[in-house]
Design a protein around this motif. Structure first.
Motif, PDB file in Angstrom:
ATOM      1  N   PRO A  96     -20.904  63.755  29.753  1.00  0.00           N
ATOM      2  CA  PRO A  96     -21.514  63.319  30.872  1.00  0.00           C
ATOM      3  C   PRO A  96     -21.956  64.580  31.385  1.00  0.00           C
ATOM      4  CG  PRO A  96     -18.734  63.026  31.194  1.00  0.00           C
ATOM      5  CD  PRO A  96     -19.706  63.402  29.724  1.00  0.00           C
ATOM      6  N   PHE A  97     -22.580  64.963  32.680  1.00  0.00           N
ATOM      7  CA  PHE A  97     -23.001  65.939  33.884  1.00  0.00           C
ATOM      8  C   PHE A  97     -23.227  67.098  33.404  1.00  0.00           C
ATOM      9  CE2 PHE A  97     -18.795  63.314  35.902  1.00  0.00           C
ATOM     10  CZ  PHE A  97     -20.180  62.269  36.658  1.00  0.00           C
ATOM     11  N   VAL A  98     -22.628  67.577  32.890  1.00  0.00           N
ATOM     12  CA  VAL A  98     -22.927  69.183  32.090  1.00  0.00           C
ATOM     13  C   VAL A  98     -23.404  69.502  30.442  1.00  0.00           C
ATOM     14  CG1 VAL A  98     -20.967  70.217  33.738  1.00  0.00           C
ATOM     15  CG2 VAL A  98     -20.757  69.687  30.968  1.00  0.00           C
ATOM     16  N   ASN A  99     -24.695  70.664  30.283  1.00  0.00           N
ATOM     17  CA  ASN A  99     -24.887  70.933  28.887  1.00  0.00           C
ATOM     18  C   ASN A  99     -23.589  71.058  28.416  1.00  0.00           C
ATOM     19  OD1 ASN A  99     -25.711  71.519  26.505  1.00  0.00           O
ATOM     20  ND2 ASN A  99     -27.621  72.548  27.835  1.00  0.00           N
ATOM     21  N   PRO A 100     -23.468  70.783  27.021  1.00  0.00           N
ATOM     22  CA  PRO A 100     -21.872  71.309  26.588  1.00  0.00           C
ATOM     23  C   PRO A 100     -22.202  72.149  25.595  1.00  0.00           C
ATOM     24  CG  PRO A 100     -23.233  69.448  25.015  1.00  0.00           C
ATOM     25  CD  PRO A 100     -23.319  69.205  26.342  1.00  0.00           C
ATOM     26  N   ILE A 101     -23.413  73.073  25.665  1.00  0.00           N
ATOM     27  CA  ILE A 101     -23.641  74.001  24.629  1.00  0.00           C
ATOM     28  C   ILE A 101     -23.310  75.065  26.057  1.00  0.00           C
ATOM     29  CG2 ILE A 101     -25.302  75.392  24.257  1.00  0.00           C
ATOM     30  CD1 ILE A 101     -27.584  73.785  23.688  1.00  0.00           C
ATOM     31  N   ASP A 102     -23.155  75.023  27.414  1.00  0.00           N
ATOM     32  CA  ASP A 102     -23.204  76.170  28.409  1.00  0.00           C
ATOM     33  C   ASP A 102     -22.164  75.982  30.002  1.00  0.00           C
ATOM     34  OD1 ASP A 102     -24.853  74.843  30.072  1.00  0.00           O
ATOM     35  OD2 ASP A 102     -26.239  76.929  30.303  1.00  0.00           O
ATOM     36  N   GLY A 103     -21.680  74.564  29.336  1.00  0.00           N
ATOM     37  CA  GLY A 103     -21.359  73.943  30.571  1.00  0.00           C
ATOM     38  C   GLY A 103     -21.603  73.460  32.169  1.00  0.00           C
ATOM     39  N   LYS A 104     -23.088  73.851  31.771  1.00  0.00           N
ATOM     40  CA  LYS A 104     -23.516  73.687  32.903  1.00  0.00           C
ATOM     41  C   LYS A 104     -24.153  72.430  33.391  1.00  0.00           C
ATOM     42  CE  LYS A 104     -24.328  78.902  34.060  1.00  0.00           C
ATOM     43  NZ  LYS A 104     -25.110  79.801  34.499  1.00  0.00           N
ATOM     44  N   ASN A 105     -24.271  72.178  35.111  1.00  0.00           N
ATOM     45  CA  ASN A 105     -25.182  71.133  35.309  1.00  0.00           C
ATOM     46  C   ASN A 105     -26.082  71.068  35.945  1.00  0.00           C
ATOM     47  OD1 ASN A 105     -25.351  68.046  37.107  1.00  0.00           O
ATOM     48  ND2 ASN A 105     -23.844  68.717  37.916  1.00  0.00           N
ATOM     49  N   LEU A 106     -27.265  70.324  35.137  1.00  0.00           N
ATOM     50  CA  LEU A 106     -28.247  71.210  35.315  1.00  0.00           C
ATOM     51  C   LEU A 106     -28.769  70.273  36.709  1.00  0.00           C
ATOM     52  CD1 LEU A 106     -28.789  70.537  31.933  1.00  0.00           C
ATOM     53  CD2 LEU A 106     -31.286  69.588  32.428  1.00  0.00           C
ATOM     54  N   ASN A 107     -28.533  69.599  37.151  1.00  0.00           N
ATOM     55  CA  ASN A 107     -29.116  68.902  38.393  1.00  0.00           C
ATOM     56  C   ASN A 107     -28.272  69.910  39.425  1.00  0.00           C
ATOM     57  OD1 ASN A 107     -30.894  67.238  39.607  1.00  0.00           O
ATOM     58  ND2 ASN A 107     -29.476  65.932  40.168  1.00  0.00           N
ATOM     59  N   ASP A 108     -27.392  70.657  38.951  1.00  0.00           N
ATOM     60  CA  ASP A 108     -27.154  72.145  40.386  1.00  0.00           C
ATOM     61  C   ASP A 108     -27.779  73.139  39.683  1.00  0.00           C
ATOM     62  OD1 ASP A 108     -24.563  70.550  40.898  1.00  0.00           O
ATOM     63  OD2 ASP A 108     -23.877  70.904  40.112  1.00  0.00           O
ATOM     64  N   THR A 109     -29.239  73.381  39.348  1.00  0.00           N
ATOM     65  CA  THR A 109     -28.938  75.171  38.510  1.00  0.00           C
ATOM     66  C   THR A 109     -30.755  74.817  38.312  1.00  0.00           C
ATOM     67  OG1 THR A 109     -27.412  73.898  36.875  1.00  0.00           O
ATOM     68  CG2 THR A 109     -29.400  76.367  36.141  1.00  0.00           C
ATOM     69  N   PRO A 125     -34.098  75.959  40.221  1.00  0.00           N
ATOM     70  CA  PRO A 125     -35.517  75.639  38.686  1.00  0.00           C
ATOM     71  C   PRO A 125     -35.081  76.195  38.045  1.00  0.00           C
ATOM     72  CG  PRO A 125     -36.214  77.211  40.869  1.00  0.00           C
ATOM     73  CD  PRO A 125     -34.354  76.733  41.287  1.00  0.00           C
ATOM     74  N   GLY A 126     -33.623  77.166  38.142  1.00  0.00           N
ATOM     75  CA  GLY A 126     -33.392  77.725  36.565  1.00  0.00           C
ATOM     76  C   GLY A 126     -34.129  79.293  36.012  1.00  0.00           C
ATOM     77  N   SER A 127     -34.037  79.471  35.061  1.00  0.00           N
ATOM     78  CA  SER A 127     -34.539  80.793  35.334  1.00  0.00           C
ATOM     79  C   SER A 127     -35.238  81.220  33.438  1.00  0.00           C
ATOM     80  CB  SER A 127     -33.329  81.768  35.198  1.00  0.00           C
ATOM     81  OG  SER A 127     -33.927  83.891  34.423  1.00  0.00           O
ATOM     82  N   ALA A 128     -35.902  82.138  33.527  1.00  0.00           N
ATOM     83  CA  ALA A 128     -36.542  82.022  31.724  1.00  0.00           C
ATOM     84  C   ALA A 128     -35.877  82.641  30.769  1.00  0.00           C
ATOM     85  CB  ALA A 128     -37.774  82.321  31.984  1.00  0.00           C
ATOM     86  N   ASP A 129     -35.034  83.666  31.516  1.00  0.00           N
ATOM     87  CA  ASP A 129     -34.270  84.304  30.307  1.00  0.00           C
ATOM     88  C   ASP A 129     -32.696  84.302  30.437  1.00  0.00           C
ATOM     89  OD1 ASP A 129     -34.376  85.561  32.229  1.00  0.00           O
ATOM     90  OD2 ASP A 129     -34.344  87.380  32.393  1.00  0.00           O
ATOM     91  N   GLY A 130     -31.988  83.193  30.821  1.00  0.00           N
ATOM     92  CA  GLY A 130     -31.060  82.608  31.730  1.00  0.00           C
ATOM     93  C   GLY A 130     -29.963  81.733  30.114  1.00  0.00           C
ATOM     94  N   THR A 131     -28.372  80.877  31.578  1.00  0.00           N
ATOM     95  CA  THR A 131     -27.932  80.428  29.820  1.00  0.00           C
ATOM     96  C   THR A 131     -29.361  79.659  29.267  1.00  0.00           C
ATOM     97  OG1 THR A 131     -27.295  78.776  31.646  1.00  0.00           O
ATOM     98  CG2 THR A 131     -26.423  81.409  30.623  1.00  0.00           C
ATOM     99  N   MET A 132     -28.745  78.029  28.297  1.00  0.00           N
ATOM    100  CA  MET A 132     -29.464  77.577  27.569  1.00  0.00           C
ATOM    101  C   MET A 132     -30.132  76.625  28.770  1.00  0.00           C
ATOM    102  SD  MET A 132     -30.928  75.262  25.559  1.00  0.00           S
ATOM    103  CE  MET A 132     -30.455  76.069  24.077  1.00  0.00           C
ATOM    104  N   THR A 133     -28.800  76.029  30.049  1.00  0.00           N
ATOM    105  CA  THR A 133     -29.477  75.366  31.014  1.00  0.00           C
ATOM    106  C   THR A 133     -30.548  76.063  31.386  1.00  0.00           C
ATOM    107  OG1 THR A 133     -27.163  74.305  30.711  1.00  0.00           O
ATOM    108  CG2 THR A 133     -28.753  73.818  32.701  1.00  0.00           C
ATOM    109  N   GLU A 134     -29.885  77.127  31.933  1.00  0.00           N
ATOM    110  CA  GLU A 134     -31.005  77.712  33.144  1.00  0.00           C
ATOM    111  C   GLU A 134     -32.284  77.783  32.093  1.00  0.00           C
ATOM    112  OE1 GLU A 134     -29.304  81.061  33.126  1.00  0.00           O
ATOM    113  OE2 GLU A 134     -27.688  80.604  35.107  1.00  0.00           O
ATOM    114  N   ARG A 135     -32.372  77.520  31.278  1.00  0.00           N
ATOM    115  CA  ARG A 135     -33.674  77.671  30.356  1.00  0.00           C
ATOM    116  C   ARG A 135     -34.136  76.422  30.613  1.00  0.00           C
ATOM    117  NH1 ARG A 135     -34.042  82.380  25.568  1.00  0.00           N
ATOM    118  NH2 ARG A 135     -32.639  83.725  26.686  1.00  0.00           N
ATOM    119  N   LEU A 136     -33.668  75.414  30.469  1.00  0.00           N
ATOM    120  CA  LEU A 136     -33.869  73.994  29.806  1.00  0.00           C
ATOM    121  C   LEU A 136     -34.911  73.827  31.822  1.00  0.00           C
ATOM    122  CD1 LEU A 136     -31.336  72.194  28.147  1.00  0.00           C
ATOM    123  CD2 LEU A 136     -34.341  72.665  27.889  1.00  0.00           C
TER     124      LEU A 136
END
Length: 325
Positions: free
Chosen positions: A94-107, A109-120
């Motif tokens: 629930p809530f977070v991406n297990p790859i980096d432990g971040k919540n997409l819906n807190d992240t 518009p993200g970043s092209a060169d960030g962590t997995m969640t930021e890239r997604l």
């Protein structure tokens, strides 16, 4: 010419596929997506779901839309992403991406060169939603959240026209309650949320919420499915008659109650309950259930939109969402 991830889309195309996303640490995940390009001209609508991987009704509805809608019936194009957070979906996390432990819906518009969640988040905004004129991000209560159906739209302070189009979409979705959020203000913040980031690009976007507590039921899946079809009919993309909800109500504002303590969460209301000012909503106690840390009472006449369904709570947890009538 519409391009999705450098793939040119032509009238009459219909496909579903997986795009592989990697991060700078060697992590990998999939991003399933589909395209239905109607045989007639029309707008582009992006429909996303599964930003939280255990919010199942929207995922089921999104896949059903792909399987049911034929190109001969569609004016315009649907871009769909059924499982935005595939690693969370696959791991039942629930809530977070297990790859980096971040919540997409807190992240977003993200970043092209960030962590997995930021890239997604970056890919979802710029390679999918930004290619559309309209956007729906289907949500549910996560596996520890229980809710009553409602839909959000974002207040775009720079472009009121975008706000009004999104408000109309939220109403057309046909759920019992409609409310708004804003980046900063007296109500609930939507900073980092997908639909807010897309709205700030000038693309009307909504976040309908249906279902929860880890269930995928026919009723909740079909509420999402029928709501999305209502929007498609409203936009002139599908033929048909929109279903109406005569019980729908627009709320004056929306806010969340949070826990300031680790302890036990005693909840005395249910999603959908209409509450009078002063009613006892919840209590936080120590783990023995003896010492009262905090009690919550309704500050105004309101409706309970969702509650956390767990008995335990931690400092900083959201406990429930309140819509002011």
């Amino acid at each position: 010419m519409l391009k999705i991830l450098d793939r040119e889309i032509n009238r009459g195309d219909k496909f579903i596929t997986d795009y592989q996303v990697t991060d700078g640490q060697g992590g990998e995940t999939l991003l399933p997506y589909y395209v239905i390009a109607g045989e007639q001209d029309g707008p582009v609508l992006c429909i996303t779901s599964g930003v939280h991987g255990t919010e199942y009704p929207g995922i089921g509805a999104n896949l059903k839309l792909y399987n049911d809608i034929q190109t001969k019936d569609l004016a315009g194009t649907i871009i769909g992403v059924p499982q935005c957070n595939f690693a969370s979906f696959q791991a039942k996390q629930p809530f977070v991406n297990p790859i980096d432990g971040k919540n997409l819906n807190d992240t977003f518009p993200g970043s092209a060169d960030g962590t997995m969640t930021e890239r997604l988040c970056h890919i979802l905004v710029h390679e999918f939603a930004a290619k559309a004129q309209y956007h729906i991000d289907m949500h549910s209560g996560d596996s520890i959240e229980w809710l009553h159906p409602y839909a959000f739209y974002h207040i775009n302070e720079q472009d009121p026209a975008v706000t009004e189009i999104a408000r109309a979409m939220a109403k057309v979705y046909g759920l019992n309650y409609v409310s708004y959020t804003e980046t900063a203000g007296a109500g609930a913040t939507d900073k980092g949320n997908f639909y807010a980031a897309v709205s700030e690009l000038g693309i009307p976007s909504i976040q309908p919420e249906i279902g929860g507590i880890g269930l995928i039921e026919c009723k909740t899946k079909l509420l999402h499915y029928n709501g999305a079809r209502n929007v498609l009919i409203h936009l002139g993309m599908l033929p048909g008659v929109k279903t109406e909800n005569s019980s729908q109500q627009e709320l004056s504002r929306f806010y969340r109650l949070k826990s300031d303590f680790d302890g036990i969460y005693h909840c005395f209301v249910r999603p959908g309950d209409r509450i009078e000012k002063g009613r006892h909503l919840a209590t936080i106690t120590d783990y023995h259930g003896q010492e009262i840390y905090k009690e919550f009472y309704a500050e105004e006449d309101c409706v309970v939109l969702w509650v956390m369904s767990t008995f335990a709570t931690c400092k900083g947890d959201n406990l429930m969402a309140i819509g002011v009538i």
